[in-house]
Design a protein around this motif. Structure first.
Motif, PDB file in Angstrom:
ATOM      1  N   PRO A 160      35.141  46.874  32.461  1.00  0.00           N
ATOM      2  CA  PRO A 160      35.628  45.639  33.076  1.00  0.00           C
ATOM      3  C   PRO A 160      37.004  45.847  33.694  1.00  0.00           C
ATOM      4  CG  PRO A 160      34.749  45.209  30.881  1.00  0.00           C
ATOM      5  CD  PRO A 160      34.826  46.696  31.036  1.00  0.00           C
ATOM      6  N   PRO A 161      37.173  45.494  34.947  1.00  0.00           N
ATOM      7  CA  PRO A 161      38.470  45.698  35.585  1.00  0.00           C
ATOM      8  C   PRO A 161      39.509  44.707  35.089  1.00  0.00           C
ATOM      9  CG  PRO A 161      37.014  44.477  37.046  1.00  0.00           C
ATOM     10  CD  PRO A 161      36.189  44.861  35.848  1.00  0.00           C
ATOM     11  N   ILE A 162      40.762  45.137  35.083  1.00  0.00           N
ATOM     12  CA  ILE A 162      41.874  44.225  34.809  1.00  0.00           C
ATOM     13  C   ILE A 162      42.302  43.645  36.153  1.00  0.00           C
ATOM     14  CG2 ILE A 162      44.216  43.996  33.928  1.00  0.00           C
ATOM     15  CD1 ILE A 162      43.652  46.340  32.076  1.00  0.00           C
ATOM     16  N   THR A 163      41.998  42.394  36.365  1.00  0.00           N
ATOM     17  CA  THR A 163      42.190  41.773  37.673  1.00  0.00           C
ATOM     18  C   THR A 163      43.563  41.121  37.764  1.00  0.00           C
ATOM     19  OG1 THR A 163      39.813  41.354  37.802  1.00  0.00           O
ATOM     20  CG2 THR A 163      41.219  40.145  39.333  1.00  0.00           C
ATOM     21  N   ARG A 164      44.378  41.613  38.675  1.00  0.00           N
ATOM     22  CA  ARG A 164      45.703  41.030  38.903  1.00  0.00           C
ATOM     23  C   ARG A 164      45.669  40.198  40.181  1.00  0.00           C
ATOM     24  NH1 ARG A 164      47.923  41.899  33.946  1.00  0.00           N
ATOM     25  NH2 ARG A 164      47.848  44.107  33.372  1.00  0.00           N
ATOM     26  N   HIS A 199      35.719  36.872  39.231  1.00  0.00           N
ATOM     27  CA  HIS A 199      37.092  37.214  39.621  1.00  0.00           C
ATOM     28  C   HIS A 199      38.063  36.145  39.125  1.00  0.00           C
ATOM     29  CE1 HIS A 199      40.181  39.184  42.048  1.00  0.00           C
ATOM     30  NE2 HIS A 199      40.554  37.984  42.474  1.00  0.00           N
ATOM     31  N   ARG A 202      38.629  36.596  35.275  1.00  0.00           N
ATOM     32  CA  ARG A 202      39.452  37.764  34.951  1.00  0.00           C
ATOM     33  C   ARG A 202      40.896  37.574  35.424  1.00  0.00           C
ATOM     34  NH1 ARG A 202      34.580  41.088  35.843  1.00  0.00           N
ATOM     35  NH2 ARG A 202      33.993  41.791  33.756  1.00  0.00           N
ATOM     36  N   THR A 205      42.624  35.093  33.037  1.00  0.00           N
ATOM     37  CA  THR A 205      42.876  35.680  31.721  1.00  0.00           C
ATOM     38  C   THR A 205      44.017  36.679  31.767  1.00  0.00           C
ATOM     39  OG1 THR A 205      40.531  35.395  31.172  1.00  0.00           O
ATOM     40  CG2 THR A 205      41.798  36.903  29.798  1.00  0.00           C
ATOM     41  N   ALA A 206      44.055  37.496  32.817  1.00  0.00           N
ATOM     42  CA  ALA A 206      45.131  38.478  32.946  1.00  0.00           C
ATOM     43  C   ALA A 206      46.483  37.804  33.147  1.00  0.00           C
ATOM     44  CB  ALA A 206      44.829  39.426  34.108  1.00  0.00           C
ATOM     45  N   ARG A 207      46.500  36.723  33.879  1.00  0.00           N
ATOM     46  CA  ARG A 207      47.757  36.037  34.208  1.00  0.00           C
ATOM     47  C   ARG A 207      48.265  35.176  33.051  1.00  0.00           C
ATOM     48  NH1 ARG A 207      52.510  35.511  37.113  1.00  0.00           N
ATOM     49  NH2 ARG A 207      52.781  33.403  37.962  1.00  0.00           N
TER      50      ARG A 207
END
Length: 278
Positions: A160-164, A199, A202, A205-207
């Motif tokens: 799973p990519p870490i989406t910024r 997208h 993710r 969640t990353a933010r």
């Protein structure tokens, strides 16, 4: 061997208010054997106890507890217990469009595989679908499951990519904050923000450090706290703060604060002038 009574079977089925999921089906079977049949939907199956044997397109397969099984639409299959003790399963019937008919051939060739991450997500989706009011949680789970299923069937499985994408994440948070009570579905947010639902999940969640459904639930609990301290009854507060019903409010309130809404409200009563402590 004499057949066992039908009352050993346990079946629960319902149609959730979540786009893409046509039906949820939970069952415990001992002697029941499915004759060959087809569905017009994708059949996403996990086994919780026992094991299942099935023929798909005239080829024999098995479904184990450690596996995910995905049966394609329009392809004949049957099913029966692989042990004398039967099996317990949970099934999601997914709309054909969710994965697309272009992947049917891949599912016929390989209808089952081990994927602990995917199995956990499917389990969590079943939990969300079983709780009224958890539509956003179910949508978030489903969009990630769909992505992973397509990767498995296409043979392009990736971490799973870490989406910024902080701007997009903040825009989604603004949509939630603008209407905590009614809320916005993941599909609605994706249409407004012109982004794929996976997208969005993710990026948010990353933010913000937690998935969208947990953020929205937390904000609703905050709103409920203010209403309770203003003197509203828990039954009124539940729907006024965006929860499905009082039971839905109680469940999340206890998870976050370790006490019930009613007890929380009484602590506020005890501090009001002229009100004796309970």
């Amino acid at each position: 061997m004499a057949s066992r009574p039908d009352d050993l079977s346990e079946v629960t089925a319902w149609r959730p208010d979540v786009p893409g999921v046509a039906e949820v089906f939970h069952a415990h079977f001992v002697d029941h054997a499915y004759p060959s049949h087809t569905h017009d939907a994708w059949t996403l199956l996990i086994v919780d106890d026992g094991a299942v044997r099935f023929d798909l397109n005239r080829h024999q397969h098995g479904a184990l507890q450690s596996q995910i099984t995905l049966l394609p639409p329009h392809v004949p299959h049957d099913g029966r217990a692989a042990t004398p003790h039967g099996f317990r399963k949970r099934v999601l019937y997914l709309d054909t469009e969710l994965l697309g008919e272009d992947l049917i051939g891949a599912a016929v060739d390989r209808p089952g595989w081990s994927d602990p991450t995917l199995r956990l997500r499917i389990h969590q989706l079943h939990q969300a679908l079983a709780e009224p009011g958890e539509r956003l949680a179910a949508q978030s789970r489903l969009t990630l499951i769909r992505e992973r299923l397509r990767q498995q069937l296409s043979g392009r499985l990736a971490a799973p990519p870490i989406t910024r994408d902080p701007k997009l994440a903040d825009q989604l948070r603004e949509l939630f904050d603008a209407d905590l009570v009614t809320g916005v579905t993941l599909d609605e947010a994706a249409a407004v923000l012109h982004a794929h639902p996976a997208h969005l999940v993710r990026a948010f969640t990353a933010r913000h450090g937690l998935p969208p459904h947990r953020y929205l639930t937390g904000r609703r609990v905050e709103l409920a706290r203010r209403m309770l301290l203003d003197g509203l009854r828990p039954a009124e507060v539940a729907t006024a703060s965006g929860f499905y019903d009082q039971s839905h409010l109680n469940r999340h309130f206890r998870r976050m604060l370790g006490t019930s809404p009613a007890r929380y409200a009484r602590t506020g009563d005890s501090r009001r002038p002229g009100v004796a402590p309970a």
